[in-house]
Design a protein around this motif. Structure first.
Motif, PDB file in Angstrom:
ATOM      1  N   PRO A  87       0.826  -1.210   0.000  1.00 28.88           N
ATOM      2  CA  PRO A  87       0.000   0.000   0.000  1.00 28.88           C
ATOM      3  C   PRO A  87       0.862   1.263   0.000  1.00 28.88           C
ATOM      4  O   PRO A  87       1.989   1.277   0.499  1.00 28.88           O
ATOM      5  N   VAL A  88       0.317   2.310  -0.574  1.00 26.81           N
ATOM      6  CA  VAL A  88       0.976   3.614  -0.605  1.00 26.81           C
ATOM      7  C   VAL A  88       0.028   4.631   0.003  1.00 26.81           C
ATOM      8  O   VAL A  88      -1.129   4.739  -0.432  1.00 26.81           O
ATOM      9  N   SER A  89       0.505   5.359   1.010  1.00 23.02           N
ATOM     10  CA  SER A  89      -0.346   6.337   1.688  1.00 23.02           C
ATOM     11  C   SER A  89       0.100   7.753   1.368  1.00 23.02           C
ATOM     12  O   SER A  89       1.294   8.014   1.160  1.00 23.02           O
ATOM     13  N   LEU A  90      -0.880   8.642   1.344  1.00 26.21           N
ATOM     14  CA  LEU A  90      -0.635  10.043   1.032  1.00 26.21           C
ATOM     15  C   LEU A  90      -1.296  10.921   2.071  1.00 26.21           C
ATOM     16  O   LEU A  90      -2.474  10.731   2.398  1.00 26.21           O
ATOM     17  N   LEU A  91      -0.529  11.877   2.605  1.00 24.94           N
ATOM     18  CA  LEU A  91      -1.059  12.869   3.537  1.00 24.94           C
ATOM     19  C   LEU A  91      -1.107  14.215   2.831  1.00 24.94           C
ATOM     20  O   LEU A  91      -0.095  14.646   2.249  1.00 24.94           O
ATOM     21  N   ILE A  92      -2.269  14.836   2.834  1.00 26.26           N
ATOM     22  CA  ILE A  92      -2.402  16.212   2.362  1.00 26.26           C
ATOM     23  C   ILE A  92      -2.522  17.098   3.602  1.00 26.26           C
ATOM     24  O   ILE A  92      -3.386  16.866   4.450  1.00 26.26           O
ATOM     25  N   VAL A  93      -1.656  18.083   3.702  1.00 16.42           N
ATOM     26  CA  VAL A  93      -1.548  18.899   4.910  1.00 16.42           C
ATOM     27  C   VAL A  93      -1.824  20.353   4.571  1.00 16.42           C
ATOM     28  O   VAL A  93      -1.133  20.941   3.727  1.00 16.42           O
ATOM     29  N   ASP A  94      -2.822  20.935   5.230  1.00 10.76           N
ATOM     30  CA  ASP A  94      -3.148  22.355   5.059  1.00 10.76           C
ATOM     31  C   ASP A  94      -2.881  23.099   6.361  1.00 10.76           C
ATOM     32  O   ASP A  94      -3.278  22.635   7.442  1.00 10.76           O
ATOM     33  N   VAL A  95      -2.192  24.238   6.269  1.00  6.15           N
ATOM     34  CA  VAL A  95      -1.992  25.078   7.450  1.00  6.15           C
ATOM     35  C   VAL A  95      -3.290  25.833   7.719  1.00  6.15           C
ATOM     36  O   VAL A  95      -3.824  26.505   6.841  1.00  6.15           O
ATOM     37  N   ASP A  96      -3.793  25.721   8.934  1.00  7.39           N
ATOM     38  CA  ASP A  96      -5.068  26.343   9.291  1.00  7.39           C
ATOM     39  C   ASP A  96      -4.912  27.853   9.460  1.00  7.39           C
ATOM     40  O   ASP A  96      -3.949  28.332  10.086  1.00  7.39           O
ATOM     41  N   SER A  97      -5.874  28.594   8.906  1.00 10.01           N
ATOM     42  CA  SER A  97      -5.941  30.055   9.085  1.00 10.01           C
ATOM     43  C   SER A  97      -4.602  30.713   8.809  1.00 10.01           C
ATOM     44  O   SER A  97      -4.149  31.599   9.555  1.00 10.01           O
ATOM     45  N   PHE A  98      -3.973  30.331   7.720  1.00 10.42           N
ATOM     46  CA  PHE A  98      -2.657  30.868   7.431  1.00 10.42           C
ATOM     47  C   PHE A  98      -2.701  32.370   7.145  1.00 10.42           C
ATOM     48  O   PHE A  98      -1.789  33.123   7.514  1.00 10.42           O
ATOM     49  N   LYS A  99      -3.769  32.828   6.522  1.00 12.18           N
ATOM     50  CA  LYS A  99      -3.917  34.262   6.250  1.00 12.18           C
ATOM     51  C   LYS A  99      -3.941  35.061   7.559  1.00 12.18           C
ATOM     52  O   LYS A  99      -3.373  36.161   7.651  1.00 12.18           O
ATOM     53  N   THR A 100      -4.560  34.494   8.575  1.00  9.09           N
ATOM     54  CA  THR A 100      -4.609  35.171   9.872  1.00  9.09           C
ATOM     55  C   THR A 100      -3.221  35.307  10.476  1.00  9.09           C
ATOM     56  O   THR A 100      -2.874  36.336  11.073  1.00  9.09           O
ATOM     57  N   VAL A 101      -2.398  34.279  10.311  1.00 11.50           N
ATOM     58  CA  VAL A 101      -1.014  34.344  10.793  1.00 11.50           C
ATOM     59  C   VAL A 101      -0.274  35.477  10.098  1.00 11.50           C
ATOM     60  O   VAL A 101       0.423  36.286  10.743  1.00 11.50           O
ATOM     61  N   ASN A 102      -0.413  35.566   8.770  1.00 16.87           N
ATOM     62  CA  ASN A 102       0.251  36.627   8.025  1.00 16.87           C
ATOM     63  C   ASN A 102      -0.247  38.006   8.440  1.00 16.87           C
ATOM     64  O   ASN A 102       0.534  38.942   8.627  1.00 16.87           O
ATOM     65  N   ASP A 103      -1.563  38.128   8.582  1.00 25.39           N
ATOM     66  CA  ASP A 103      -2.145  39.435   8.922  1.00 25.39           C
ATOM     67  C   ASP A 103      -1.791  39.860  10.343  1.00 25.39           C
ATOM     68  O   ASP A 103      -1.612  41.051  10.622  1.00 25.39           O
ATOM     69  N   THR A 104      -1.681  38.899  11.245  1.00 25.08           N
ATOM     70  CA  THR A 104      -1.433  39.218  12.658  1.00 25.08           C
ATOM     71  C   THR A 104       0.046  39.416  12.954  1.00 25.08           C
ATOM     72  O   THR A 104       0.437  40.370  13.644  1.00 25.08           O
ATOM     73  N   PHE A 105       0.882  38.546  12.439  1.00 21.22           N
ATOM     74  CA  PHE A 105       2.304  38.560  12.798  1.00 21.22           C
ATOM     75  C   PHE A 105       3.218  39.033  11.664  1.00 21.22           C
ATOM     76  O   PHE A 105       4.407  39.247  11.884  1.00 21.22           O
ATOM     77  N   GLY A 106       2.668  39.151  10.476  1.00 20.56           N
ATOM     78  CA  GLY A 106       3.480  39.584   9.345  1.00 20.56           C
ATOM     79  C   GLY A 106       3.937  38.413   8.484  1.00 20.56           C
ATOM     80  O   GLY A 106       3.959  37.265   8.915  1.00 20.56           O
ATOM     81  N   HIS A 107       4.317  38.725   7.261  1.00 18.79           N
ATOM     82  CA  HIS A 107       4.710  37.679   6.312  1.00 18.79           C
ATOM     83  C   HIS A 107       5.983  36.935   6.718  1.00 18.79           C
ATOM     84  O   HIS A 107       6.080  35.726   6.481  1.00 18.79           O
ATOM     85  N   PRO A 108       6.987  37.585   7.330  1.00 21.10           N
ATOM     86  CA  PRO A 108       8.140  36.806   7.797  1.00 21.10           C
ATOM     87  C   PRO A 108       7.746  35.712   8.782  1.00 21.10           C
ATOM     88  O   PRO A 108       8.289  34.608   8.744  1.00 21.10           O
TER      89      PRO A 108
END
Length: 359
Positions: free
Chosen positions: A220-241
């Motif tokens: 068998p071959v398994s695949l994980l798809i990973v999404d960062v939650d609320s990533f836009k909020t991180v950028n808006d709150t703490f900045g793009h760096p």
């Protein structure tokens, strides 16, 4: 003993070098025959001409040599070493038959030395040059046709030529190694995401297709798809760096969970993937849980989490596997984020998919 070539470019080089050697095996005997024809007073022609013919006529058969196998094999260089030594020996024999060190065929020794310098490493060139100098000195001592001072000058000339060729060989090897390392670095960068160091979209999907083609019930071959939650909020709150830092943390967490044969990739933006060959759904789900916990801990200062979809394939269907993992990741985000959701099998969409873990 190292192989003469470890990449296709070097194999191609040795193919060209082999062709050059074959050309020399035809051209030099042709020069011998031409001199014999235009100079009727050449001694021992009854021996010299058959030797020249014995070299030139079968020489094209060397083009049938399996160059790629030879130069990739650790002992493949023995063939070329033997060829070079045989060439030197034949030239010395021709010289002895034609008057020894006074024969114009002595110049062929410089040709062979130059040919060696174009391909062999410095040690190989040094050995070839030492053999040539020893042969020339032996001829001078045997035939006595040169004054000691002239023989000494000839030996010095061949020694200097050997040193020059060995230096040129070292310079060539160094330049090639630096160029090869640079090319390897460029190839690596072309396959890696510049921010996270994981495989980029193209390289990951190439790897995915290659592994899924081998998928079976017992593999068998398994695949994980990973999404960062609320990533836009991180950028808006703490900045793009800070957002870039979170992506780097996720990439590092993925890489830290990989085993030999696994592949972590960034598919784009805040979406990542992890490919787990030879891994069934329960084990892949456990890996996804460890990933979720690790990201939650390392990115706690930014409140960043991930939603993970897991799917497993037991048949060579890349599209179905990716769609199932992607749909599971979507359900994880829709179900509250910071959780893992596993698909029952690629291509199926269960009516209800309970979250396997939640914050």
């Amino acid at each position: 003993m190292r192989p003469l070539a470890q990449d296709e470019e070097r194999v191609t080089f040795w193919r060209r070098h082999t062709i050059g050697g074959v050309v020399l095996c035809v051209v030099l005997p042709a020069i011998v025959a031409l001199r014999t024809w235009i100079s009727p007073d050449v001694p021992n022609t009854e021996w010299i001409l058959p030797i020249a013919a014995a070299v030139a006529i079968p020489a094209p058969l060397l083009l049938l040599v399996p160059v790629e196998r030879l130069v990739r094999h650790p002992r493949g260089r023995l063939f070329y070493d033997t060829w070079e030594a045989a060439g030197i020996a034949l030239v010395i024999v021709l010289c002895l038959l034609d008057g020894g060190t006074s024969s114009p065929y002595v110049l062929f020794l410089f040709v062979l030395l130059a040919h060696a310098a174009l391909a062999y490493p410095p040690i190989g060139v040094g050995l070839a040059g030492t053999t040539i100098v020893a042969g020339y000195l032996t001829m001078g001592l045997v035939d006595g046709s040169l004054r000691p001072s002239d023989l000494f000058v000839g030996v010095l000339a061949l020694t200097v030529a050997t040193g020059t060729c060995a230096f040129a060989s070292a310079n060539h090897v160094r330049a090639y190694e630096r160029t090869a390392a640079y090319a390897q670095e460029i190839a690596t960068l072309a396959r890696r995401d510049g921010l996270t160091g994981t495989l980029n979209h193209r390289a990951f999907h190439e790897r995915l297709q290659a592994e899924v083609r081998r998928a079976a019930a017992d593999n068998p071959v398994s695949l994980l798809i990973v999404d960062v939650d609320s990533f836009k909020t991180v950028n808006d709150t703490f900045g793009h760096p800070a957002g870039d830092g979170v992506l780097q943390m996720v990439g590092a967490s993925l890489t830290g969970l990989t085993r030999p044969g696994d592949s972590a990739g960034r598919l784009g933006g805040d979406e990542f993937a992890l490919l787990l060959p030879g891994t069934a759904l329960p084990e892949a789900t456990a890996v996804a849980e460890r990933l979720r916990e690790r990201v939650r801990t390392t990115a706690a200062d930014f409140g960043a989490t991930v939603s993970v979809g897991v799917a497993t394939a037991t048949s060579p269907d890349v599209t179905a596997l990716h769609a199932a993992a992607d749909a599971a990741a979507y359900r994880a985000k829709r179900g509250g984020r910071d959780r893992v959701v596993a698909a029952t099998e690629p291509g199926t969409e269960p009516a209800t998919e309970p979250a396997l873990s939640a914050s």
